[in-house]
Design a protein around this motif. Structure first.
Motif, PDB file in Angstrom:
ATOM      1  N   PRO A   7       0.732  -1.119   0.206  1.00 41.69           N
ATOM      2  CA  PRO A   7      -0.279  -0.185   0.024  1.00 41.69           C
ATOM      3  C   PRO A   7       0.474   1.044  -0.168  1.00 41.69           C
ATOM      4  O   PRO A   7       0.401   2.332  -0.507  1.00 41.69           O
ATOM      5  CB  PRO A   7      -1.021   0.084   0.722  1.00 41.69           C
ATOM      6  N   LEU A   8       2.005   1.539   0.432  1.00 40.74           N
ATOM      7  CA  LEU A   8       2.640   2.464   0.678  1.00 40.74           C
ATOM      8  C   LEU A   8       3.486   2.497  -1.015  1.00 40.74           C
ATOM      9  O   LEU A   8       3.726   3.672  -0.972  1.00 40.74           O
ATOM     10  CB  LEU A   8       3.793   2.383   1.911  1.00 40.74           C
ATOM     11  N   ARG A   9       3.152   1.827  -0.903  1.00 38.30           N
ATOM     12  CA  ARG A   9       4.571   1.453  -2.941  1.00 38.30           C
ATOM     13  C   ARG A   9       3.095   2.066  -3.873  1.00 38.30           C
ATOM     14  O   ARG A   9       3.863   2.609  -4.783  1.00 38.30           O
ATOM     15  CB  ARG A   9       4.948   0.972  -2.755  1.00 38.30           C
ATOM     16  N   LEU A  10       2.150   1.936  -3.729  1.00 38.90           N
ATOM     17  CA  LEU A  10       0.519   2.069  -4.132  1.00 38.90           C
ATOM     18  C   LEU A  10       0.724   0.916  -5.497  1.00 38.90           C
ATOM     19  O   LEU A  10       0.779   1.082  -6.744  1.00 38.90           O
ATOM     20  CB  LEU A  10       0.754   3.342  -5.272  1.00 38.90           C
ATOM     21  N   THR A  11       1.332  -0.489  -5.184  1.00 40.78           N
ATOM     22  CA  THR A  11       1.199  -1.567  -6.325  1.00 40.78           C
ATOM     23  C   THR A  11       1.368  -2.800  -5.289  1.00 40.78           C
ATOM     24  O   THR A  11       1.091  -2.992  -4.567  1.00 40.78           O
ATOM     25  CB  THR A  11       3.041  -1.107  -6.393  1.00 40.78           C
ATOM     26  N   ILE A  12       1.063  -3.767  -6.326  1.00 45.34           N
ATOM     27  CA  ILE A  12       0.097  -4.890  -6.067  1.00 45.34           C
ATOM     28  C   ILE A  12       1.140  -5.697  -7.596  1.00 45.34           C
ATOM     29  O   ILE A  12       0.595  -5.649  -8.646  1.00 45.34           O
ATOM     30  CB  ILE A  12      -1.356  -5.267  -6.176  1.00 45.34           C
ATOM     31  N   CYS A  13       1.510  -6.864  -7.131  1.00 45.19           N
ATOM     32  CA  CYS A  13       2.161  -7.655  -7.949  1.00 45.19           C
ATOM     33  C   CYS A  13       1.734  -8.806  -8.000  1.00 45.19           C
ATOM     34  O   CYS A  13       1.379  -9.721  -6.876  1.00 45.19           O
ATOM     35  CB  CYS A  13       3.397  -7.257  -7.610  1.00 45.19           C
ATOM     36  N   LYS A  14       2.177  -9.494  -8.694  1.00 44.65           N
ATOM     37  CA  LYS A  14       1.775 -10.840  -9.136  1.00 44.65           C
ATOM     38  C   LYS A  14       2.847 -12.087 -10.027  1.00 44.65           C
ATOM     39  O   LYS A  14       2.579 -11.656 -11.236  1.00 44.65           O
ATOM     40  CB  LYS A  14       0.330 -11.732  -9.171  1.00 44.65           C
ATOM     41  N   GLU A  15       3.784 -12.475  -9.468  1.00 45.27           N
ATOM     42  CA  GLU A  15       4.831 -13.545 -10.370  1.00 45.27           C
ATOM     43  C   GLU A  15       5.649 -11.612 -10.781  1.00 45.27           C
ATOM     44  O   GLU A  15       6.039 -10.978 -10.209  1.00 45.27           O
ATOM     45  CB  GLU A  15       4.217 -13.748 -10.962  1.00 45.27           C
ATOM     46  N   ASP A  16       5.519 -11.544 -12.281  1.00 47.00           N
ATOM     47  CA  ASP A  16       6.539 -10.776 -12.805  1.00 47.00           C
ATOM     48  C   ASP A  16       4.898  -9.789 -13.290  1.00 47.00           C
ATOM     49  O   ASP A  16       5.842  -8.774 -13.474  1.00 47.00           O
ATOM     50  CB  ASP A  16       7.311 -11.822 -14.146  1.00 47.00           C
ATOM     51  N   HIS A  17       4.298  -9.635 -12.701  1.00 47.19           N
ATOM     52  CA  HIS A  17       3.153  -8.826 -13.221  1.00 47.19           C
ATOM     53  C   HIS A  17       2.922  -7.828 -12.099  1.00 47.19           C
ATOM     54  O   HIS A  17       3.265  -8.047 -11.044  1.00 47.19           O
ATOM     55  CB  HIS A  17       2.050  -8.916 -13.583  1.00 47.19           C
ATOM     56  N   LYS A  18       3.085  -6.318 -12.701  1.00 44.43           N
ATOM     57  CA  LYS A  18       2.777  -5.226 -11.784  1.00 44.43           C
ATOM     58  C   LYS A  18       2.183  -3.931 -12.132  1.00 44.43           C
ATOM     59  O   LYS A  18       1.887  -4.149 -13.501  1.00 44.43           O
ATOM     60  CB  LYS A  18       4.054  -4.923 -11.603  1.00 44.43           C
ATOM     61  N   ALA A  19       1.002  -3.615 -10.926  1.00 48.59           N
ATOM     62  CA  ALA A  19      -0.406  -2.695 -11.431  1.00 48.59           C
ATOM     63  C   ALA A  19       0.272  -1.474 -10.880  1.00 48.59           C
ATOM     64  O   ALA A  19       0.302  -1.907  -9.282  1.00 48.59           O
ATOM     65  CB  ALA A  19      -1.393  -3.730 -11.002  1.00 48.59           C
ATOM     66  N   GLU A  20       0.311  -0.860 -11.164  1.00 44.08           N
ATOM     67  CA  GLU A  20       0.879   1.220 -10.246  1.00 44.08           C
ATOM     68  C   GLU A  20      -0.614   1.000 -10.117  1.00 44.08           C
ATOM     69  O   GLU A  20      -2.316   1.316 -11.250  1.00 44.08           O
ATOM     70  CB  GLU A  20       1.197   1.738 -10.484  1.00 44.08           C
ATOM     71  N   LEU A  21      -1.370   1.487  -9.142  1.00 44.83           N
ATOM     72  CA  LEU A  21      -2.384   2.331  -8.343  1.00 44.83           C
ATOM     73  C   LEU A  21      -2.763   3.437  -7.591  1.00 44.83           C
ATOM     74  O   LEU A  21      -1.206   4.256  -7.450  1.00 44.83           O
ATOM     75  CB  LEU A  21      -2.986   0.975  -6.859  1.00 44.83           C
ATOM     76  N   THR A  22      -3.459   3.876  -8.419  1.00 49.17           N
ATOM     77  CA  THR A  22      -3.640   5.293  -7.454  1.00 49.17           C
ATOM     78  C   THR A  22      -4.281   5.629  -6.135  1.00 49.17           C
ATOM     79  O   THR A  22      -4.428   4.499  -5.480  1.00 49.17           O
ATOM     80  CB  THR A  22      -5.523   5.902  -8.534  1.00 49.17           C
TER      81      THR A  22
END
Length: 232
Positions: A141-156
């Motif tokens: 949550p502090l990085r505003l990111t969620i990851c799964k294996e080699d995939h990453k999503a940037e969140l608002t």
């Protein structure tokens, strides 16, 4: 209410521990499949684990190491082994404390509460970055990111708040009223459609990293976190 995972193959001891936890306003789960402790841990997301050493197939040291791959939550070993070597092994494999059987249930409660205070209470170190994990999915949550294996999503920022509230509420439903109040300062002037749009954007990002279906709409109430990994 803090969540406790009990990994103990003596069902009588496990049931008594669960009863004592409930008396002290602690919610406790008993692991029922000793081949899938990691999966059970991911589903429950406990704040503390009570871990026996002598378990079927893999011992408590093994499962402690597996839990340490995904969490820094306190782990207290319970064992009839009273040797110095076993206590050293417990600590070396990632344990935080060691209780020898037979034990006083009051002592167990005291040690559990002490570990919870250190991890989450007045004595907690607040410098550690929070993270949420479930079957390969990692949310920072502090990085505003969620990851799964080699995939990453940037969140608002709002997507991050939304995801954290829904995830933390599991297995309960995060109601629309609570989400609106927590995410937007004054929900009175926020169109309810704003929440729906934010959920839709968040779902799309989760889909792209392979976490489709992680958030389920509960009609007339709100949203529930449902992610269980592949095949869920």
């Amino acid at each position: 209410m803090n969540k406790i995972l009990i990994v103990e193959d003596d069902l009588k001891i496990a049931a008594l521990l669960q009863t004592y936890m409930m008396k002290y306003d602690l919610k406790a789960w008993i692991a029922d499949d000793f081949n899938q402790i990691s999966d059970f841990f991911d589903r429950v997301q406990p704040d503390l684990v009570l871990m026996d050493i002598n378990l079927p197939k893999f011992d408590g040291y093994y499962w402690c190491r597996k839990i340490r791959e995904r969490s820094l939550c306190p782990i207290i070993f319970l064992s009839a082994r009273d040797g110095e070597f076993d206590q050293v092994m417990a600590l070396e494999n990632g344990g935080d404390d060691y209780i020898t059987k037979p034990f006083s249930y009051q002592v167990v409660i005291a040690k559990v509460r002490a570990q919870l205070r250190r991890a989450f209470g007045d004595f907690a170190c607040n410098d550690r970055e929070p993270e949420y994990r479930a079957n390969g999915l990692i949310f920072y949550p502090l990085r505003l990111t969620i990851c799964k294996e080699d995939h990453k999503a940037e969140l608002t920022k709002n997507e991050t708040k939304l995801l954290e509230l829904i995830w933390r509420s599991a297995p309960a439903v995060a109601t629309r009223d609570v989400l609106l109040e927590e995410i937007w300062d004054d929900s009175t002037f926020v169109d309810d459609n704003t929440l729906s749009v934010t959920v839709a954007r968040l779902r799309k990002k989760l889909d792209l990293i392979g976490a489709a279906g992680a958030i389920r709409s509960i009609r007339g109430s709100g949203y529930r976190w449902m992610y269980q990994g592949e095949g869920s």
